[in-house]
Design a protein around this motif. Structure first.
Motif, PDB file in Angstrom:
ATOM      1  N   ILE A 114       0.854  -1.186   0.000  1.00 38.53           N
ATOM      2  CA  ILE A 114       0.000   0.000   0.000  1.00 38.53           C
ATOM      3  C   ILE A 114       0.888   1.233   0.000  1.00 38.53           C
ATOM      4  O   ILE A 114       1.770   1.366   0.845  1.00 38.53           O
ATOM      5  CB  ILE A 114      -0.931   0.010   1.235  1.00 38.53           C
ATOM      6  CG1 ILE A 114      -1.915  -1.163   1.158  1.00 38.53           C
ATOM      7  CG2 ILE A 114      -1.695   1.327   1.326  1.00 38.53           C
ATOM      8  CD1 ILE A 114      -2.849  -1.256   2.339  1.00 38.53           C
ATOM      9  N   PRO A 115       0.679   2.143  -0.936  1.00 42.37           N
ATOM     10  CA  PRO A 115       1.557   3.314  -1.030  1.00 42.37           C
ATOM     11  C   PRO A 115       1.418   4.230   0.190  1.00 42.37           C
ATOM     12  O   PRO A 115       0.371   4.300   0.819  1.00 42.37           O
ATOM     13  CB  PRO A 115       1.077   4.009  -2.306  1.00 42.37           C
ATOM     14  CG  PRO A 115      -0.333   3.555  -2.488  1.00 42.37           C
ATOM     15  CD  PRO A 115      -0.366   2.145  -1.957  1.00 42.37           C
ATOM     16  N   MET A 116       2.504   4.963   0.450  1.00 44.18           N
ATOM     17  CA  MET A 116       2.546   5.822   1.610  1.00 44.18           C
ATOM     18  C   MET A 116       1.477   6.908   1.557  1.00 44.18           C
ATOM     19  O   MET A 116       0.900   7.290   2.572  1.00 44.18           O
ATOM     20  CB  MET A 116       3.933   6.461   1.747  1.00 44.18           C
ATOM     21  CG  MET A 116       4.094   7.325   2.999  1.00 44.18           C
ATOM     22  SD  MET A 116       3.756   6.404   4.538  1.00 44.18           S
ATOM     23  CE  MET A 116       5.101   5.209   4.494  1.00 44.18           C
ATOM     24  N   SER A 168      -3.389   9.508   3.700  1.00 45.40           N
ATOM     25  CA  SER A 168      -4.763   9.986   3.523  1.00 45.40           C
ATOM     26  C   SER A 168      -5.674   9.480   4.636  1.00 45.40           C
ATOM     27  O   SER A 168      -6.499  10.226   5.168  1.00 45.40           O
ATOM     28  CB  SER A 168      -5.308   9.539   2.157  1.00 45.40           C
ATOM     29  OG  SER A 168      -4.612  10.157   1.113  1.00 45.40           O
ATOM     30  N   VAL A 169      -5.520   8.206   4.989  1.00 47.89           N
ATOM     31  CA  VAL A 169      -6.323   7.646   6.073  1.00 47.89           C
ATOM     32  C   VAL A 169      -5.909   8.269   7.410  1.00 47.89           C
ATOM     33  O   VAL A 169      -6.748   8.602   8.247  1.00 47.89           O
ATOM     34  CB  VAL A 169      -6.182   6.109   6.125  1.00 47.89           C
ATOM     35  CG1 VAL A 169      -6.953   5.542   7.323  1.00 47.89           C
ATOM     36  CG2 VAL A 169      -6.679   5.485   4.830  1.00 47.89           C
ATOM     37  N   LYS A 170      -4.609   8.450   7.575  1.00 45.88           N
ATOM     38  CA  LYS A 170      -4.114   9.076   8.808  1.00 45.88           C
ATOM     39  C   LYS A 170      -4.652  10.493   8.948  1.00 45.88           C
ATOM     40  O   LYS A 170      -5.017  10.927  10.058  1.00 45.88           O
ATOM     41  CB  LYS A 170      -2.584   9.096   8.798  1.00 45.88           C
ATOM     42  CG  LYS A 170      -1.974   9.698  10.062  1.00 45.88           C
ATOM     43  CD  LYS A 170      -0.445   9.691   9.992  1.00 45.88           C
ATOM     44  CE  LYS A 170       0.150  10.347  11.236  1.00 45.88           C
ATOM     45  NZ  LYS A 170       1.629  10.368  11.165  1.00 45.88           N
ATOM     46  N   LYS A 187     -12.117  14.532   2.950  1.00 41.97           N
ATOM     47  CA  LYS A 187     -11.113  13.542   3.369  1.00 41.97           C
ATOM     48  C   LYS A 187     -11.403  12.173   2.758  1.00 41.97           C
ATOM     49  O   LYS A 187     -10.490  11.467   2.314  1.00 41.97           O
ATOM     50  CB  LYS A 187     -11.078  13.433   4.896  1.00 41.97           C
ATOM     51  CG  LYS A 187     -10.726  14.720   5.635  1.00 41.97           C
ATOM     52  CD  LYS A 187      -9.295  15.124   5.423  1.00 41.97           C
ATOM     53  CE  LYS A 187      -8.947  16.358   6.245  1.00 41.97           C
ATOM     54  NZ  LYS A 187      -7.586  16.854   5.941  1.00 41.97           N
ATOM     55  N   LEU A 188     -12.677  11.797   2.739  1.00 41.34           N
ATOM     56  CA  LEU A 188     -13.057  10.503   2.180  1.00 41.34           C
ATOM     57  C   LEU A 188     -12.857  10.474   0.665  1.00 41.34           C
ATOM     58  O   LEU A 188     -12.437   9.455   0.109  1.00 41.34           O
ATOM     59  CB  LEU A 188     -14.517  10.184   2.536  1.00 41.34           C
ATOM     60  CG  LEU A 188     -14.758   9.858   4.014  1.00 41.34           C
ATOM     61  CD1 LEU A 188     -16.250   9.905   4.335  1.00 41.34           C
ATOM     62  CD2 LEU A 188     -14.185   8.491   4.378  1.00 41.34           C
ATOM     63  N   THR A 190      -7.017   8.385  -4.046  1.00 41.23           N
ATOM     64  CA  THR A 190      -5.676   7.830  -3.837  1.00 41.23           C
ATOM     65  C   THR A 190      -5.674   6.308  -3.976  1.00 41.23           C
ATOM     66  O   THR A 190      -4.778   5.725  -4.599  1.00 41.23           O
ATOM     67  CB  THR A 190      -5.143   8.224  -2.447  1.00 41.23           C
ATOM     68  OG1 THR A 190      -5.193   9.644  -2.299  1.00 41.23           O
ATOM     69  CG2 THR A 190      -3.707   7.767  -2.250  1.00 41.23           C
ATOM     70  N   SER A 191      -6.684   5.656  -3.414  1.00 39.82           N
ATOM     71  CA  SER A 191      -6.754   4.188  -3.484  1.00 39.82           C
ATOM     72  C   SER A 191      -7.048   3.713  -4.894  1.00 39.82           C
ATOM     73  O   SER A 191      -6.559   2.664  -5.329  1.00 39.82           O
ATOM     74  CB  SER A 191      -7.805   3.654  -2.507  1.00 39.82           C
ATOM     75  OG  SER A 191      -9.066   4.255  -2.742  1.00 39.82           O
TER      76      SER A 191
END
Length: 363
Positions: free
Chosen positions: A170-172, A177-179, A325-326, A332-333
């Motif tokens: 999983i890319p940083m 983004s989740v963080k 944010k979502l 990104t995903s």
């Protein structure tokens, strides 16, 4: 050899003796059945503060002790500070709860520190109270997680074994983004609501006839918002391992988010009335400013220290920022090829978008 259970029971029996089995509403030690019950009944500081007053032959001052803290941490902490100051002054115990001080009740896992501190105090008090102190047998502390957390730990392990061996791929930027979503919720949403609720509670305690405390702020149902975000914060723990859980989390709380419709629809009336009173009533203005000063003084960690108007105007944008944010997680995903995470975050975003549309229809 004493067990941990015996440790808290010894502490409970000692507290009953030194408080003369004082029976206060919502603070009756005789109702305690287990260690968690003792933690919950002590954490607002009422029993500890009253106990030290009783042993000092001082009249119990209702003006000093906050008997109705309504689970607001900043008010609970004031009672603990009152207890700690008396312990330092009269018994020369400078750090009865170690470095945790007045924040020792923030986490049930630290309750052994409370038991050890009260054991030390019990021996100092023995000559005054004529009640024997009690000894604590130190043991390796086990994590007292809730059944909720225990269940999620099982889920974490299973998911790691079954589907998340590729987590390193999983890319940083997706991790970030989740963080960012979790950090925004913890350091912004909960912080804003914490300051508003603390202000409201202090204003009500200090100036119970203030119209802002009695009528305006209660109409915004801030306590319900606080409870919603407390529950959401607990749910977000699963994001430590399962990003696909976003849809399930927001689906579970989509109806509860509709409380923002009520809050935002009342916000303009509250703000208009508030600004009018600030201009026309000098006493009202002084009471509000005093309460805000107390919030800032008592919670040095508060990130937000603007006026009430600014704080209230942050509420509606908070929901909108959830959607942003979502959406960021979804994009990104998708770029990284994690389509299940993309679908989950996109569906969660759609739910929040629906909430925003409902809010706009009310406002």
């Amino acid at each position: 050899m004493a067990t941990q259970l015996q440790n808290w029971q010894l502490c409970l029996e000692w507290l009953k003796a030194v408080t003369n089995n004082e029976n206060l509403r919502n603070h009756d030690l005789r109702t305690v059945k287990d260690e968690l019950g003792l933690y919950n009944i002590l954490k607002d500081g009422v029993i500890l503060a009253r106990m030290i007053f009783i042993q000092g032959n001082r009249p119990v001052s209702n003006a000093e002790i906050m008997h109705n803290t309504e689970n607001v941490f900043i008010l609970q902490e004031e009672n603990i500070k009152l207890f700690l100051e008396d312990v330092r002054t009269r018994f020369s115990i400078r750090e009865i709860f170690g470095s945790h001080e007045s924040r020792v009740f923030e986490d049930f896992n630290d309750f052994h520190i409370v038991l050890e501190g009260l054991s030390k105090l019990s021996k100092r008090l023995a000559s005054i109270s004529k009640v024997l102190g009690f000894d604590i047998v130190k043991q390796q502390q086990t994590l007292k997680v809730s059944s909720y957390r225990s269940n999620y730990q099982t889920i974490f392990r299973r998911k790691k074994e079954e589907r998340y061996d590729h987590e390193k791929s999983i890319p940083m930027n997706l991790h970030e983004s989740v963080k960012e979503l979790r950090t925004f919720h913890l350091s912004h949403c909960k912080n804003v609501l914490h300051v508003i609720e603390s202000f409201s509670s202090i204003l009500c305690a200090r100036y119970p006839h203030n119209v802002l405390a009695r009528h305006l702020l209660p109409s915004l149902r801030i306590r319900e918002l606080v409870e919603l975000h407390d529950q959401l914060q607990e749910e977000f723990n699963i994001l430590e391992i399962d990003y696909e859980a976003l849809e399930d989390i927001f689906s579970k709380y989509s109806d509860k988010f509709l409380i923002y419709c009520y809050v935002c629809s009342n916000q303009d009336y509250v703000l208009t009335t508030f600004k009018s009173k600030m201009q026309d009533d000098p006493n009202f203005m002084l009471e509000v400013k005093h309460a805000f000063t107390l919030v800032i003084e008592k919670d040095k960690s508060a990130e937000f220290q603007p006026c009430l108007e600014d704080l209230l105007q942050m509420l509606q944008p908070m929901v909108m920022r959830f959607e942003l944010k979502l959406n960021d997680i979804s994009k990104t995903s998708e770029k990284a090829g994690f389509l299940r995470i993309q679908r989950s975050s996109a569906n969660a975003s759609a739910m929040i978008k629906n909430v925003i549309q409902q809010i706009n229809a009310y406002v």
